[in-house]
Design a protein around this motif. Sequence first.
Motif, PDB file in Angstrom:
ATOM      1  N   TYR A  91       0.852  -1.197   0.000  1.00  0.00           N
ATOM      2  CA  TYR A  91       0.000   0.000   0.000  1.00  0.00           C
ATOM      3  C   TYR A  91       0.880   1.236   0.000  1.00  0.00           C
ATOM      4  CZ  TYR A  91      -3.388   3.504   1.606  1.00  0.00           C
ATOM      5  OH  TYR A  91      -4.180   4.619   1.719  1.00  0.00           O
ATOM      6  N   ARG A  92       0.491   2.216  -0.823  1.00  0.00           N
ATOM      7  CA  ARG A  92       1.190   3.500  -0.816  1.00  0.00           C
ATOM      8  C   ARG A  92       0.245   4.593  -1.326  1.00  0.00           C
ATOM      9  NH1 ARG A  92       6.515   5.658  -1.791  1.00  0.00           N
ATOM     10  NH2 ARG A  92       7.341   3.891  -0.578  1.00  0.00           N
ATOM     11  N   ASP A  93       0.029   5.611  -0.500  1.00  0.00           N
ATOM     12  CA  ASP A  93      -0.681   6.833  -0.895  1.00  0.00           C
ATOM     13  C   ASP A  93      -2.043   6.560  -1.544  1.00  0.00           C
ATOM     14  OD1 ASP A  93       1.483   8.280   0.068  1.00  0.00           O
ATOM     15  OD2 ASP A  93       2.473   8.343  -1.889  1.00  0.00           O
ATOM     16  N   GLY A  94      -2.833   5.706  -0.907  1.00  0.00           N
ATOM     17  CA  GLY A  94      -4.200   5.484  -1.363  1.00  0.00           C
ATOM     18  C   GLY A  94      -4.380   4.397  -2.394  1.00  0.00           C
ATOM     19  N   PHE A  95      -3.290   3.804  -2.858  1.00  0.00           N
ATOM     20  CA  PHE A  95      -3.371   2.748  -3.869  1.00  0.00           C
ATOM     21  C   PHE A  95      -2.740   1.458  -3.346  1.00  0.00           C
ATOM     22  CE2 PHE A  95      -3.592   6.616  -6.357  1.00  0.00           C
ATOM     23  CZ  PHE A  95      -4.585   6.334  -7.297  1.00  0.00           C
ATOM     24  N   LEU A  96      -3.243   0.337  -3.843  1.00  0.00           N
ATOM     25  CA  LEU A  96      -2.602  -0.949  -3.622  1.00  0.00           C
ATOM     26  C   LEU A  96      -1.714  -1.264  -4.818  1.00  0.00           C
ATOM     27  CD1 LEU A  96      -5.542  -3.102  -2.230  1.00  0.00           C
ATOM     28  CD2 LEU A  96      -3.542  -2.326  -0.955  1.00  0.00           C
ATOM     29  N   TYR A  97      -0.591  -1.872  -4.538  1.00  0.00           N
ATOM     30  CA  TYR A  97       0.287  -2.390  -5.587  1.00  0.00           C
ATOM     31  C   TYR A  97       0.299  -3.903  -5.423  1.00  0.00           C
ATOM     32  CZ  TYR A  97       1.692   2.416  -6.296  1.00  0.00           C
ATOM     33  OH  TYR A  97       1.673   3.774  -6.576  1.00  0.00           O
ATOM     34  N   GLU A  98       0.121  -4.604  -6.536  1.00  0.00           N
ATOM     35  CA  GLU A  98      -0.066  -6.050  -6.481  1.00  0.00           C
ATOM     36  C   GLU A  98       0.810  -6.748  -7.503  1.00  0.00           C
ATOM     37  OE1 GLU A  98      -3.778  -9.264  -6.383  1.00  0.00           O
ATOM     38  OE2 GLU A  98      -4.121  -7.221  -7.104  1.00  0.00           O
ATOM     39  N   GLY A  99       1.485  -7.791  -7.059  1.00  0.00           N
ATOM     40  CA  GLY A  99       2.209  -8.664  -7.964  1.00  0.00           C
ATOM     41  C   GLY A  99       1.429  -9.947  -8.129  1.00  0.00           C
ATOM     42  N   THR A 100       1.206 -10.360  -9.371  1.00  0.00           N
ATOM     43  CA  THR A 100       0.455 -11.593  -9.632  1.00  0.00           C
ATOM     44  C   THR A 100       1.357 -12.637 -10.278  1.00  0.00           C
ATOM     45  OG1 THR A 100      -0.331 -11.003 -11.854  1.00  0.00           O
ATOM     46  CG2 THR A 100      -1.626 -10.213  -9.973  1.00  0.00           C
ATOM     47  N   GLY A 101       0.946 -13.909 -10.154  1.00  0.00           N
ATOM     48  CA  GLY A 101       1.756 -15.013 -10.630  1.00  0.00           C
ATOM     49  C   GLY A 101       1.101 -15.823 -11.729  1.00  0.00           C
ATOM     50  N   LEU A 102       1.689 -16.958 -11.994  1.00  0.00           N
ATOM     51  CA  LEU A 102       1.395 -17.919 -13.063  1.00  0.00           C
ATOM     52  C   LEU A 102       2.102 -17.499 -14.349  1.00  0.00           C
ATOM     53  CD1 LEU A 102      -2.428 -18.619 -12.498  1.00  0.00           C
ATOM     54  CD2 LEU A 102      -0.469 -19.961 -11.679  1.00  0.00           C
ATOM     55  N   ASN A 103       2.677 -18.475 -15.010  1.00  0.00           N
ATOM     56  CA  ASN A 103       3.346 -18.200 -16.288  1.00  0.00           C
ATOM     57  C   ASN A 103       2.330 -17.733 -17.317  1.00  0.00           C
ATOM     58  OD1 ASN A 103       5.056 -20.696 -15.011  1.00  0.00           O
ATOM     59  ND2 ASN A 103       6.358 -19.250 -16.084  1.00  0.00           N
ATOM     60  N   GLY A 104       2.628 -16.637 -17.956  1.00  0.00           N
ATOM     61  CA  GLY A 104       1.732 -16.062 -18.951  1.00  0.00           C
ATOM     62  C   GLY A 104       0.667 -15.154 -18.369  1.00  0.00           C
ATOM     63  N   ARG A 105       0.562 -15.085 -17.030  1.00  0.00           N
ATOM     64  CA  ARG A 105      -0.435 -14.226 -16.391  1.00  0.00           C
ATOM     65  C   ARG A 105       0.170 -13.339 -15.307  1.00  0.00           C
ATOM     66  NH1 ARG A 105      -5.149 -18.228 -14.563  1.00  0.00           N
ATOM     67  NH2 ARG A 105      -5.646 -16.406 -13.283  1.00  0.00           N
ATOM     68  N   SER A 106       1.488 -13.348 -15.206  1.00  0.00           N
ATOM     69  CA  SER A 106       2.151 -12.593 -14.155  1.00  0.00           C
ATOM     70  C   SER A 106       2.224 -11.117 -14.505  1.00  0.00           C
ATOM     71  CB  SER A 106       3.564 -13.136 -13.916  1.00  0.00           C
ATOM     72  OG  SER A 106       3.514 -14.454 -13.423  1.00  0.00           O
ATOM     73  N   SER A 107       2.047 -10.274 -13.475  1.00  0.00           N
ATOM     74  CA  SER A 107       2.023  -8.832 -13.721  1.00  0.00           C
ATOM     75  C   SER A 107       2.406  -8.070 -12.465  1.00  0.00           C
ATOM     76  CB  SER A 107       0.614  -8.395 -14.169  1.00  0.00           C
ATOM     77  OG  SER A 107      -0.320  -8.546 -13.110  1.00  0.00           O
ATOM     78  N   LEU A 108       2.622  -6.775 -12.655  1.00  0.00           N
ATOM     79  CA  LEU A 108       2.704  -5.807 -11.567  1.00  0.00           C
ATOM     80  C   LEU A 108       1.613  -4.788 -11.820  1.00  0.00           C
ATOM     81  CD1 LEU A 108       4.163  -4.502  -9.114  1.00  0.00           C
ATOM     82  CD2 LEU A 108       5.545  -3.242 -10.794  1.00  0.00           C
ATOM     83  N   ARG A 109       0.818  -4.484 -10.779  1.00  0.00           N
ATOM     84  CA  ARG A 109      -0.353  -3.632 -10.959  1.00  0.00           C
ATOM     85  C   ARG A 109      -0.423  -2.540  -9.897  1.00  0.00           C
ATOM     86  NH1 ARG A 109      -5.189  -8.153 -11.624  1.00  0.00           N
ATOM     87  NH2 ARG A 109      -4.302  -9.270 -13.410  1.00  0.00           N
ATOM     88  N   LYS A 110      -0.971  -1.423 -10.290  1.00  0.00           N
ATOM     89  CA  LYS A 110      -1.397  -0.381  -9.355  1.00  0.00           C
ATOM     90  C   LYS A 110      -2.919  -0.390  -9.381  1.00  0.00           C
ATOM     91  CE  LYS A 110      -1.001   4.617  -8.445  1.00  0.00           C
ATOM     92  NZ  LYS A 110      -0.392   5.899  -8.936  1.00  0.00           N
ATOM     93  N   VAL A 111      -3.527  -0.524  -8.199  1.00  0.00           N
ATOM     94  CA  VAL A 111      -4.968  -0.764  -8.111  1.00  0.00           C
ATOM     95  C   VAL A 111      -5.610   0.285  -7.204  1.00  0.00           C
ATOM     96  CG1 VAL A 111      -6.741  -2.440  -7.447  1.00  0.00           C
ATOM     97  CG2 VAL A 111      -4.576  -3.248  -8.417  1.00  0.00           C
ATOM     98  N   ARG A 112      -6.728   0.835  -7.664  1.00  0.00           N
ATOM     99  CA  ARG A 112      -7.486   1.753  -6.823  1.00  0.00           C
ATOM    100  C   ARG A 112      -8.211   0.943  -5.755  1.00  0.00           C
ATOM    101  NH1 ARG A 112      -8.158   6.748  -8.334  1.00  0.00           N
ATOM    102  NH2 ARG A 112      -7.937   6.225 -10.538  1.00  0.00           N
TER     103      ARG A 112
END
Length: 257
Positions: A48-69
């Motif tokens: 969490y930072r400044d009102g947003f969640l940051y999320e790392g997701t897994g699985l090959n072909g579906r992995s990401s880094l996200r900023k989420v409201r």
Amino acid sequence: MSLLTTLGPSALGQASHHVQATKPPEYTFKIVHVFPHDPAAFTQGLAYRDGFLYEGTGLNGRSSLRKVRLETGEIVQQVNLTPEFFGEGITIFKDHILQLTWTSQIGFVYDLSSFRLLRKFSYSGEGWGLASDGHEIFMSDGSSEIRVLDAGTLAEKRRIQVRDGATAIDQLNELEFVDGELLANVWQTDRIARISPHTGKVVGWIDLTGLLSPMYRLDENAVLNGIAYDAAGKRLFVTGKLWPSIFQIQLVRKQQK
């Protein structure tokens, strides 16, 4: 006032006749608020930072880094990993985001605002969870050891052995610092260990059994994983892999038997 005071006893089947005085206390939870979460997100890291969640997701072909409201679950920024990488834990350090991969022995450092990849780093073994206390980086690898990395070079400095009494606690997964202590999901359980980052001693347990209705946990991989903390607002958030919700919770101490 600290969000956390003292937490829960071991749930690992230790004999109790020698440890009544030292058995760590246990907490359950009260739901404060429920926020939407992408049910297709295989959550491996949360911050969490400044009102947003940051999320790392897994699985090959579906992995990401996200900023989420937080309030809506809207993904406002995202970068996808290439298919050979299985994304794992993340943490925010100053104006950077760090992200691990599971078995590739490669981590990524991104600019927090732009998500531009700044550099890669390497480590031995598997990558599971990440957290920072603002000075150093703490990394789990599925064992009972927490690695402590130099925040600048990301080289390993030392390791902490996590124990509840004499029992080593392994399967340590997603990590988060909360009021100076390290919280760790224990993979494939509904429990979070509260750990002293100085000694590795488990000083409490959080039992989140029943947090998410079983109707949303039909996939065997839909396990509790993901802890984030709003230090300014003293808000603790938890979620799981493939869960439709993120929960803001308040801890409630269990009565000792």
